[in-house]
Design a protein around this motif. Sequence first.
Motif, PDB file in Angstrom:
ATOM      1  N   GLY A  61     -34.432 -52.223 -60.964  1.00 52.40           N
ATOM      2  CA  GLY A  61     -34.250 -52.200 -59.517  1.00 52.40           C
ATOM      3  C   GLY A  61     -34.122 -50.778 -58.993  1.00 52.40           C
ATOM      4  N   ILE A  62     -34.923 -50.435 -58.008  1.00 55.88           N
ATOM      5  CA  ILE A  62     -34.838 -49.133 -57.344  1.00 55.88           C
ATOM      6  C   ILE A  62     -34.222 -49.371 -55.966  1.00 55.88           C
ATOM      7  N   PRO A  63     -32.966 -48.986 -55.760  1.00 54.39           N
ATOM      8  CA  PRO A  63     -32.225 -49.423 -54.562  1.00 54.39           C
ATOM      9  C   PRO A  63     -32.416 -48.543 -53.324  1.00 54.39           C
ATOM     10  N   PHE A  64     -33.633 -48.026 -53.127  1.00 51.29           N
ATOM     11  CA  PHE A  64     -33.900 -47.188 -51.959  1.00 51.29           C
ATOM     12  C   PHE A  64     -35.130 -47.691 -51.219  1.00 51.29           C
ATOM     13  N   CYS A  65     -35.130 -47.523 -49.903  1.00 49.20           N
ATOM     14  CA  CYS A  65     -36.245 -47.953 -49.048  1.00 49.20           C
ATOM     15  C   CYS A  65     -36.478 -46.907 -47.959  1.00 49.20           C
ATOM     16  N   PRO A  66     -37.703 -46.857 -47.413  1.00 46.10           N
ATOM     17  CA  PRO A  66     -37.938 -45.970 -46.259  1.00 46.10           C
ATOM     18  C   PRO A  66     -37.066 -46.369 -45.069  1.00 46.10           C
ATOM     19  N   THR A  67     -36.946 -47.691 -44.836  1.00 41.83           N
ATOM     20  CA  THR A  67     -36.043 -48.223 -43.810  1.00 41.83           C
ATOM     21  C   THR A  67     -35.425 -49.498 -44.359  1.00 41.83           C
TER      22      THR A  67
ATOM     23  N   TYR B  12     -30.857 -49.125 -49.846  1.00 41.62           N
ATOM     24  CA  TYR B  12     -30.324 -48.157 -48.890  1.00 41.62           C
ATOM     25  C   TYR B  12     -31.459 -47.260 -48.406  1.00 41.62           C
ATOM     26  N   GLU B  13     -31.402 -46.854 -47.149  1.00 42.15           N
ATOM     27  CA  GLU B  13     -32.439 -45.990 -46.607  1.00 42.15           C
ATOM     28  C   GLU B  13     -32.409 -44.645 -47.325  1.00 42.15           C
ATOM     29  N   ILE B  14     -33.583 -44.225 -47.771  1.00 41.59           N
ATOM     30  CA  ILE B  14     -33.665 -43.000 -48.572  1.00 41.59           C
ATOM     31  C   ILE B  14     -33.212 -41.778 -47.766  1.00 41.59           C
ATOM     32  N   ASN B  15     -33.361 -41.840 -46.460  1.00 44.28           N
ATOM     33  CA  ASN B  15     -32.929 -40.726 -45.603  1.00 44.28           C
ATOM     34  C   ASN B  15     -31.546 -40.949 -45.003  1.00 44.28           C
TER      35      ASN B  15
ATOM     36  N   ARG C  85     -28.498 -39.475 -50.611  1.00 47.42           N
ATOM     37  CA  ARG C  85     -28.137 -38.223 -51.296  1.00 47.42           C
ATOM     38  C   ARG C  85     -27.930 -38.426 -52.800  1.00 47.42           C
ATOM     39  N   PHE C  86     -27.785 -39.690 -53.219  1.00 38.94           N
ATOM     40  CA  PHE C  86     -27.593 -39.968 -54.646  1.00 38.94           C
ATOM     41  C   PHE C  86     -28.916 -40.241 -55.364  1.00 38.94           C
ATOM     42  N   TYR C  87     -30.031 -40.101 -54.658  1.00 44.96           N
ATOM     43  CA  TYR C  87     -31.333 -40.448 -55.238  1.00 44.96           C
ATOM     44  C   TYR C  87     -31.591 -39.720 -56.565  1.00 44.96           C
TER      45      TYR C  87
ATOM     46  N   SER D  15     -41.687 -48.078 -54.894  1.00 51.65           N
ATOM     47  CA  SER D  15     -42.614 -46.993 -54.573  1.00 51.65           C
ATOM     48  C   SER D  15     -41.969 -45.913 -53.713  1.00 51.65           C
ATOM     49  N   THR D  16     -40.666 -46.031 -53.445  1.00 55.86           N
ATOM     50  CA  THR D  16     -39.924 -44.932 -52.818  1.00 55.86           C
ATOM     51  C   THR D  16     -39.797 -43.759 -53.800  1.00 55.86           C
ATOM     52  N   LEU D  17     -39.891 -44.047 -55.097  1.00 49.84           N
ATOM     53  CA  LEU D  17     -39.884 -42.975 -56.093  1.00 49.84           C
ATOM     54  C   LEU D  17     -41.003 -41.979 -55.794  1.00 49.84           C
ATOM     55  N   THR D  18     -40.704 -40.700 -55.943  1.00 47.97           N
ATOM     56  CA  THR D  18     -41.754 -39.687 -55.787  1.00 47.97           C
ATOM     57  C   THR D  18     -42.753 -39.805 -56.933  1.00 47.97           C
ATOM     58  N   GLU D  19     -43.917 -39.202 -56.779  1.00 49.27           N
ATOM     59  CA  GLU D  19     -44.913 -39.242 -57.855  1.00 49.27           C
ATOM     60  C   GLU D  19     -44.331 -38.695 -59.162  1.00 49.27           C
TER      61      GLU D  19
END
Length: 285
Positions: free
Chosen positions: A151-157, A167-170, A175-177, A213-217
Amino acid sequence: MKIELNKELNKRSIEEFARVMLEDTAQDTIKYNILTKGNKIIVKVFSERLNKETEFQYEKLGEKIEDQELTMSKIALLKLYDKKYPWGSLMGVRPTKVLRRLLINGCTYGEARNILKNFYLVSDEKVDLMEAVVKKELELLDKEHINIYIGIPFCPTKCKYCSFASYEINGGVGRFYADFVETLLKEIEIIGKFLKTYNKKISSLYFGGGTPSTLTEIDLEKVLQKLRGNIDLSELKEFTFEAGREDSLNIKKLEIMKKYGVDRISLNPQSFNIETLKRVNRRFD
């Protein structure tokens, strides 16, 4: 919504439940009094806006219920606001997990039905459906292999309907990304050692979220490379990656997925109606 508790519980979890299940609690102050009497847990909950108190009590169920006091605190909110849903207090996905937990911890189907109806407030129709699905799952379950979910717990919104840990990535948690990615890499190593020690084989691997897919390349390649280097995927039948948000996808990320063996992507646009997407906070065409 303001919550006042007489004992330490996961307040954020209660707030998230209220956000998804109750649309009219935002301006309310909710006061809890949770106590134990003999073999019963009693949850008293008071709404300042409604000037109303409701009590929910149930026998202690031990391992059959995960964190019973917290769960009852959420269910008490439905009773307080007189909300009735076919799925009762169950929120999110895979409701059959609740039934399987009851069965694993010694319940008969009859005992489990009683708990689902009177504790979780699930309707008879949905309990029937859960039983049918669980019986079929147990019939088809591959007991020789296990499955991995990452599970990747970040989203654009953050979608307004979402009940997942995301959680919103911004936003503030964003900040914990970087720390999350580093910890995930270490965890993959630990899981790899566990699988080798106990000779466990993997039949499916699923990247969910949040929005994977919020993960960077760069980080996406690090994670997939770490998986390939630490976990035997030779018996893998399906390697799925959720890819439902075009605002976090590009050709490079898809090429990296393909390079490391992803053979299925899960597309979940939710709606092709642009106005609907805007209303649920999915900001893309």
